[in-house]
Write an enzyme that holds these catalytic residues in place. Structure first.
Site, PDB file in Angstrom:
ATOM      1  N   ARG A  73       0.850  -1.061  -0.011  1.00 59.31           N
ATOM      2  CA  ARG A  73       0.275  -0.074  -0.066  1.00 59.31           C
ATOM      3  C   ARG A  73       0.866   1.238   0.001  1.00 59.31           C
ATOM      4  O   ARG A  73       2.035   1.435   0.711  1.00 59.31           O
ATOM      5  CB  ARG A  73      -0.948   0.231   1.151  1.00 59.31           C
ATOM      6  N   SER A 175      -8.531   0.676   0.564  1.00 63.69           N
ATOM      7  CA  SER A 175      -9.644   0.514   1.371  1.00 63.69           C
ATOM      8  C   SER A 175     -10.135   1.915   2.033  1.00 63.69           C
ATOM      9  O   SER A 175     -10.567   2.693   1.153  1.00 63.69           O
ATOM     10  CB  SER A 175      -8.875  -0.387   2.815  1.00 63.69           C
ATOM     11  N   ASP A 332     -16.905   1.260   4.565  1.00 64.34           N
ATOM     12  CA  ASP A 332     -15.689   2.003   4.150  1.00 64.34           C
ATOM     13  C   ASP A 332     -15.751   1.872   2.406  1.00 64.34           C
ATOM     14  O   ASP A 332     -16.417   1.153   1.897  1.00 64.34           O
ATOM     15  CB  ASP A 332     -14.657   1.757   4.784  1.00 64.34           C
ATOM     16  N   ARG A 337     -15.194  -2.837   6.103  1.00 61.45           N
ATOM     17  CA  ARG A 337     -15.402  -2.500   7.279  1.00 61.45           C
ATOM     18  C   ARG A 337     -16.686  -1.787   7.508  1.00 61.45           C
ATOM     19  O   ARG A 337     -17.498  -1.363   6.484  1.00 61.45           O
ATOM     20  CB  ARG A 337     -14.133  -1.417   7.792  1.00 61.45           C
ATOM     21  N   LYS A 448     -12.296  -9.711   7.120  1.00 57.01           N
ATOM     22  CA  LYS A 448     -13.253  -8.744   7.640  1.00 57.01           C
ATOM     23  C   LYS A 448     -14.000  -8.534   6.220  1.00 57.01           C
ATOM     24  O   LYS A 448     -13.719  -8.490   5.333  1.00 57.01           O
ATOM     25  CB  LYS A 448     -12.550  -7.568   8.166  1.00 57.01           C
TER      26      LYS A 448
END
Length: 622
Positions: A73, A175, A332, A337, A448
């Site tokens: 990232r 994300s 998100d 999330r 998740k």
């Protein structure tokens, strides 16, 4: 990519006129300009070279991306340490090389590629384009690729890897990070994010084949290759069907008058959350119109992270008031999330923390299991998990109810891998979470998942309303039954890695060399655990039970007053995070006393251990 960019032959005709006077840097510049076919990022490097910006060139070209808690990232832009067309091609070539070594049936089983809706015009870089290049590298090597025809939630990639029995998958996403960032998340055949040693081995393989292969730049292969399949319909249908396994009160859902508002934060979530609510028998949630459709600029929020609370949920809360909806669910941008807010009787909104939501999910998933399990079901076969920086509330519930609770290192990659091990050994896992609003309800997805969590919250709120209870009231009941767990999590920004290192090294050499602090202000420290070095004073052999993680800083302090506090660096952003929790017994029910004690301890922690003024740390903006 070597010390400076990458190994490989350097053409001897690098123009002397454009030399930086640094042979290593010249080599890296030459490689970039030779290999990059993206005109925008190529021009960024050429411009820096022409303007003599050698320090910035070195920063961009002389270090490389590494795997953190969520894969690769970084900011989008030119350079070997940024996310761009070339670094994604290089990363995929390394993954191809590694998977070819690990799986003899790689070219039969194939690979999954998904993407979100991020993009940056100045670098001609978008998640979809990066996904196409990822697919191109593999298709050019005759690997079947399951390439989603449109953007999907991140959880769809690990789900597809398992459903399609692929060897691995990649999701192009950053994300909830700022709009400038993007990322490359890798999932193994077990449907969990990669952990060590895979990450280190992949990095080695990337370094061995940095020059783009023939065909690697051919992003049109996803439209022309017979080896490309679109798994969208199959995976979406199967996912929604599997979701019904954790739906327990469909008849209540169909009848409820409760209204829900959903915001997808300018990301991928809208269509999929609508389908999830339909699968549970609900009317669709009311979408926030300004945030419903993808927008890579995230133009209505200062940052696209629902974890930031009421300040970023403003549009959702105002719409909910207008529509008389009592619960807001916010996914998100990549929908892995979930944030939740509920309107209280006084008209104010309570935005639940990740730890508070975990208490509700933990109670819910266990009570539904208990109500629906077979007569011979053994509670000792049941598990819940959390990362070590998350609330210990599940441990308290487990102790009282008889099921097992386990902790992992921070990052859902550790949870996913451990859950798979437990399932393979015949155990039943009901729920897992990390405090940063990441929840796994059931085990269809070993990561998740904000889509499933959103609809489970809706069903929980519907059930509680039928008992004349709100989510906030139930939360208090849970704490009164199992003990208050009051937690606070925040962070400081620090853009200087040497400062971060110095802060943590001071804690390891506090009063004397190789000596951790015994007090924090007036607060007595019982135990210290340092995941970076593998030290744990609470263990007879002084060694940490959790695996050592040398690549990041993380120290946990257990205090005599029952507080547990952790300081750690973020795996995805330039942050020093702190996590603190007071774990009280059920008989200690004065919440205000516990909150006051926790606040004082946090102030001592910041003043004595982080020293923000001295270290130039930037406080999290309110």
């Amino acid at each position: 990519m070597g010390e400076c960019g990458a190994p490989g032959d350097v053409n001897s005709n690098v123009l002397v006129a454009r030399s930086t006077g640094d042979a290593q840097l010249d080599k890296a510049v030459w490689q970039w300009l030779s290999w990059d076919k993206n005109q925008k990022t190529k021009e960024q490097i050429e411009s820096l070279l022409q303007n003599g910006k050698h320090k910035e060139l070195r920063d961009r070209l002389c270090c490389r991306l590494t795997f953190g808690t969520a894969g690769l990232r970084s900011a989008m832009g030119a350079g070997f340490c940024y996310i761009n067309d070339l670094t994604v091609i290089q990363s995929t070539q390394g993954i191809y090389k590694y998977l070819e070594r690990c799986f003899s049936d790689f070219k039969q089983r194939g690979f999954v590629v998904g993407y979100d809706t991020r993009g940056q015009v100045t670098s001609n870089c978008s998640s979809k384009k990066l996904a196409k290049l990822t697919a191109a590298v593999l298709l050019a090597k005759d690997v079947p690729v399951y390439f989603f025809s449109t953007y999907v939630p991140t959880p769809f990639v690990p789900y597809a890897v398992q459903q399609l029995k692929a060897v691995a998958g990649v999701m192009i996403t950053a994300s909830h990070n700022r709009k400038e960032d993007n990322g490359y998340k890798v999932y193994w055949e077990n449907g969990a994010q990669i952990t060590s040693p895979h990450d280190k081995e992949i990095i080695k393989c990337i370094e061995e084949c940095v020059e783009p292969w023939n065909g690697s730049w051919n992003e049109n292969l996803v439209d022309t290759s017979p080896l490309r399949q679109d798994p969208l319909k199959k995976i979406c249908d199967c996912y929604m069907e599997d979701l019904k396994k954790i739906c327990y009160h469909r008849e209540l859902n169909v009848q409820t008058n409760l209204k829900f508002v959903h915001t997808s934060f300018h990301g991928v979530g809208h269509d999929y959350v609508q389908l999830a609510f339909k699968a549970f028998g609900f009317q669709p949630p009311i979408p926030v119109p300004e945030q419903k459709d993808p927008d890579p600029d995230f133009s209505t929020v200062k940052c696209p992270n629902p974890e930031e609370g009421e300040s970023v949920l403003e549009l959702s809360l105002r719409l909910a008031e207008k529509e008389n909806a009592k619960v807001v669910v916010a996914t998100d941008p990549d929908a892995d999330r979930l944030a939740v807010a509920e309107q209280l009787e006084n008209g104010c909104w309570k935005v639940f923390s990740g730890n508070e939501l975990a208490a509700l999910f933990g109670w819910w998933m266990f009570s539904r299991w208990k109500e629906n399990c077979s007569e011979d079901a053994d509670v000792k076969n049941v598990y819940m998990l959390a990362t070590t920086v998350s609330s210990k509330i599940l441990r308290a519930i487990a102790l009282k109810e008889g099921f097992h609770f386990e902790e992992t290192l921070p990052g859902f990659k550790w949870i996913g891998s451990r859950v798979k091990d437990l399932l393979d050994n015949g155990k039943e896992v009901l729920f897992a979470f990390e405090e940063s609003i990441g929840f796994m309800c059931g085990t269809s997805v070993l990561d998740k998942d904000g889509v499933s969590a959103a609809v489970v919250v809706a069903e929980m709120a519907t059930y509680l309303e039928s008992k004349n209870l709100t989510l906030a009231q139930k939360l208090i009941e849970i704490y009164e039954t199992y003990g208050y767990h009051i937690s606070k999590t925040s962070y400081f920004l620090c853009y200087d890695p040497p400062t971060i290192k110095r802060i943590f090294e001071k804690l390891r050499n506090f009063d004397d060399p190789q000596s951790y602090p015994k007090f924090c202000g007036i607060y007595n420290i019982l135990h210290v655990r340092d995941i970076t070095t593998g030290y744990d004073s609470s263990q007879p052999n002084k060694k940490s039970v959790l695996p050592v993680s040398k690549s990041s800083q993380m120290i946990t302090f257990t205090f005599q007053n029952g507080c547990v506090a952790t300081l750690r660096t973020s795996g995805t952003e330039p942050k020093i995070k702190y996590y603190a929790e007071m774990c009280a017994l059920p008989e200690q029910s004065d919440r205000s006393v516990l909150e006051e004690e926790l606040q004082k301890l946090i102030e001592a922690l910041i003043e004595n251990f982080l020293e923000p003024d001295k270290n130039g740390l930037i406080w999290r903006s309110a």
